[in-house]
Design an enzyme around this catalytic site. Structure first.
Site, PDB file in Angstrom:
ATOM      1  N   TYR A   1     -83.106 105.309  -7.906  1.00  0.00           N
ATOM      2  CA  TYR A   1     -82.934 105.793  -9.274  1.00  0.00           C
ATOM      3  C   TYR A   1     -84.289 106.171  -9.880  1.00  0.00           C
ATOM      4  O   TYR A   1     -84.439 107.230 -10.477  1.00  0.00           O
ATOM      5  CB  TYR A   1     -82.230 104.742 -10.136  1.00  0.00           C
ATOM      6  CG  TYR A   1     -81.786 105.260 -11.465  1.00  0.00           C
ATOM      7  CD1 TYR A   1     -80.593 105.965 -11.583  1.00  0.00           C
ATOM      8  CD2 TYR A   1     -82.552 105.075 -12.605  1.00  0.00           C
ATOM      9  CE1 TYR A   1     -80.170 106.459 -12.809  1.00  0.00           C
ATOM     10  CE2 TYR A   1     -82.140 105.557 -13.834  1.00  0.00           C
ATOM     11  CZ  TYR A   1     -80.948 106.247 -13.927  1.00  0.00           C
ATOM     12  OH  TYR A   1     -80.541 106.744 -15.143  1.00  0.00           O
TER      13      TYR A   1
ATOM     14  N   TYR B   1     -85.651 112.579 -25.094  1.00  0.00           N
ATOM     15  CA  TYR B   1     -84.711 111.862 -24.227  1.00  0.00           C
ATOM     16  C   TYR B   1     -85.492 110.902 -23.342  1.00  0.00           C
ATOM     17  O   TYR B   1     -86.390 111.311 -22.608  1.00  0.00           O
ATOM     18  CB  TYR B   1     -83.945 112.882 -23.395  1.00  0.00           C
ATOM     19  CG  TYR B   1     -82.798 112.365 -22.580  1.00  0.00           C
ATOM     20  CD1 TYR B   1     -82.301 111.079 -22.709  1.00  0.00           C
ATOM     21  CD2 TYR B   1     -82.184 113.193 -21.650  1.00  0.00           C
ATOM     22  CE1 TYR B   1     -81.240 110.631 -21.952  1.00  0.00           C
ATOM     23  CE2 TYR B   1     -81.114 112.763 -20.888  1.00  0.00           C
ATOM     24  CZ  TYR B   1     -80.647 111.485 -21.046  1.00  0.00           C
ATOM     25  OH  TYR B   1     -79.588 111.040 -20.293  1.00  0.00           O
TER      26      TYR B   1
ATOM     27  N   TRP C   1     -76.004 116.401 -10.161  1.00  0.00           N
ATOM     28  CA  TRP C   1     -76.930 115.335 -10.556  1.00  0.00           C
ATOM     29  C   TRP C   1     -76.151 114.102 -10.999  1.00  0.00           C
ATOM     30  O   TRP C   1     -76.453 112.987 -10.603  1.00  0.00           O
ATOM     31  CB  TRP C   1     -77.850 115.842 -11.669  1.00  0.00           C
ATOM     32  CG  TRP C   1     -78.792 114.809 -12.202  1.00  0.00           C
ATOM     33  CD1 TRP C   1     -78.597 114.001 -13.282  1.00  0.00           C
ATOM     34  CD2 TRP C   1     -80.065 114.449 -11.674  1.00  0.00           C
ATOM     35  NE1 TRP C   1     -79.673 113.168 -13.469  1.00  0.00           N
ATOM     36  CE2 TRP C   1     -80.593 113.431 -12.488  1.00  0.00           C
ATOM     37  CE3 TRP C   1     -80.825 114.898 -10.599  1.00  0.00           C
ATOM     38  CZ2 TRP C   1     -81.831 112.852 -12.258  1.00  0.00           C
ATOM     39  CZ3 TRP C   1     -82.061 114.328 -10.379  1.00  0.00           C
ATOM     40  CH2 TRP C   1     -82.552 113.311 -11.199  1.00  0.00           C
ATOM     41  N   TRP C   2     -75.144 114.317 -11.863  1.00  0.00           N
ATOM     42  CA  TRP C   2     -74.333 113.201 -12.354  1.00  0.00           C
ATOM     43  C   TRP C   2     -73.640 112.470 -11.208  1.00  0.00           C
ATOM     44  O   TRP C   2     -73.598 111.249 -11.196  1.00  0.00           O
ATOM     45  CB  TRP C   2     -73.280 113.690 -13.340  1.00  0.00           C
ATOM     46  CG  TRP C   2     -73.803 114.091 -14.673  1.00  0.00           C
ATOM     47  CD1 TRP C   2     -75.035 113.830 -15.209  1.00  0.00           C
ATOM     48  CD2 TRP C   2     -73.089 114.821 -15.658  1.00  0.00           C
ATOM     49  NE1 TRP C   2     -75.119 114.360 -16.472  1.00  0.00           N
ATOM     50  CE2 TRP C   2     -73.951 114.968 -16.772  1.00  0.00           C
ATOM     51  CE3 TRP C   2     -71.814 115.372 -15.717  1.00  0.00           C
ATOM     52  CZ2 TRP C   2     -73.549 115.643 -17.929  1.00  0.00           C
ATOM     53  CZ3 TRP C   2     -71.423 116.034 -16.869  1.00  0.00           C
ATOM     54  CH2 TRP C   2     -72.286 116.162 -17.955  1.00  0.00           C
TER      55      TRP C   2
ATOM     56  N   HIS D   1     -85.608 110.085 -10.820  1.00  0.00           N
ATOM     57  CA  HIS D   1     -86.022 110.383 -12.187  1.00  0.00           C
ATOM     58  C   HIS D   1     -87.517 110.681 -12.300  1.00  0.00           C
ATOM     59  O   HIS D   1     -87.970 111.153 -13.346  1.00  0.00           O
ATOM     60  CB  HIS D   1     -85.590 109.262 -13.145  1.00  0.00           C
ATOM     61  CG  HIS D   1     -84.156 109.377 -13.509  1.00  0.00           C
ATOM     62  ND1 HIS D   1     -83.153 108.870 -12.697  1.00  0.00           N
ATOM     63  CD2 HIS D   1     -83.544 109.967 -14.546  1.00  0.00           C
ATOM     64  CE1 HIS D   1     -81.991 109.144 -13.251  1.00  0.00           C
ATOM     65  NE2 HIS D   1     -82.195 109.818 -14.367  1.00  0.00           N
TER      66      HIS D   1
END
Length: 124
Positions: free
Chosen positions: A28, A51, A89-90, A32
Site C-alpha cells: 500500500y 488530499y 486503481w480502486w 501510494h
C-alpha cells in the site's frame, strides 16, 4: 473580508476511514509513493484538493482527508468512477483494505468503500 465574502469558495472538507490489512502495508505504501498519473489527474479534474491519507499502525486505520472545491460533488464523483484507470486503481487498493461500511463490496459500488466521518471540530 473573508475569502467567502470575496467570492472564493473555500471548499467542503471531508474525512473517511478504511482498515489496511496488515499483510499489505508495504504494498500500500509503495503504490501510494507513485500514484498513477491518470489517477492523480482525475482527482484534480474532479475538484479535489489537499488530499491526504494517514495510517495508524496500531489499529490499521487509514484516515483520508480532502477538500472538495467544485459545485457538483455527486457529478464529479460519477466522473471519477467512470474513469477505467481509476477503477483499476480502486480494484488494486481495495484488495489491500477492509471496509468499515456495512454491506460495502468495493470502491466501485454502493454503499461506498471508505466510511465517511462527521466533522465535530475545525479551527481554520
Amino acid at each position: 473580508m473573508s475569502s467567502t465574502q470575496q467570492g472564493v469558495y473555500p471548499g467542503r472538507r471531508l474525512a473517511q476511514i478504511v482498515r489496511l490489512k496488515p499483510e499489505y502495508v508495504a504494498e500500500y505504501k509503495e503504490c501510494h509513493s507513485k500514484v498513477w498519473p491518470e489517477v492523480l489527474k482525475q482527482i484534480k479534474d474532479c475538484n479535489i484538493e489537499d488530499y491526504s491519507i494517514f495510517w495508524d499502525d496500531n489499529t490499521g486505520i487509514l484516515f483520508a482527508t480532502l477538500r472538495y472545491v467544485g459545485n457538483d460533488y455527486e457529478g464529479d464523483m460519477a466522473r471519477m468512477a467512470a474513469n477505467p484507470k481509476v477503477r483499476e486503481w480502486w480494484k488494486m487498493t481495495d484488495g489491500y483494505q477492509t471496509s468499515l461500511v456495512p454491506g460495502a463490496k468495493s470502491s466501485d459500488s454502493e454503499p461506498g468503500w471508505w466510511k465517511p466521518l462527521e466533522e465535530v471540530f475545525y479551527q481554520p
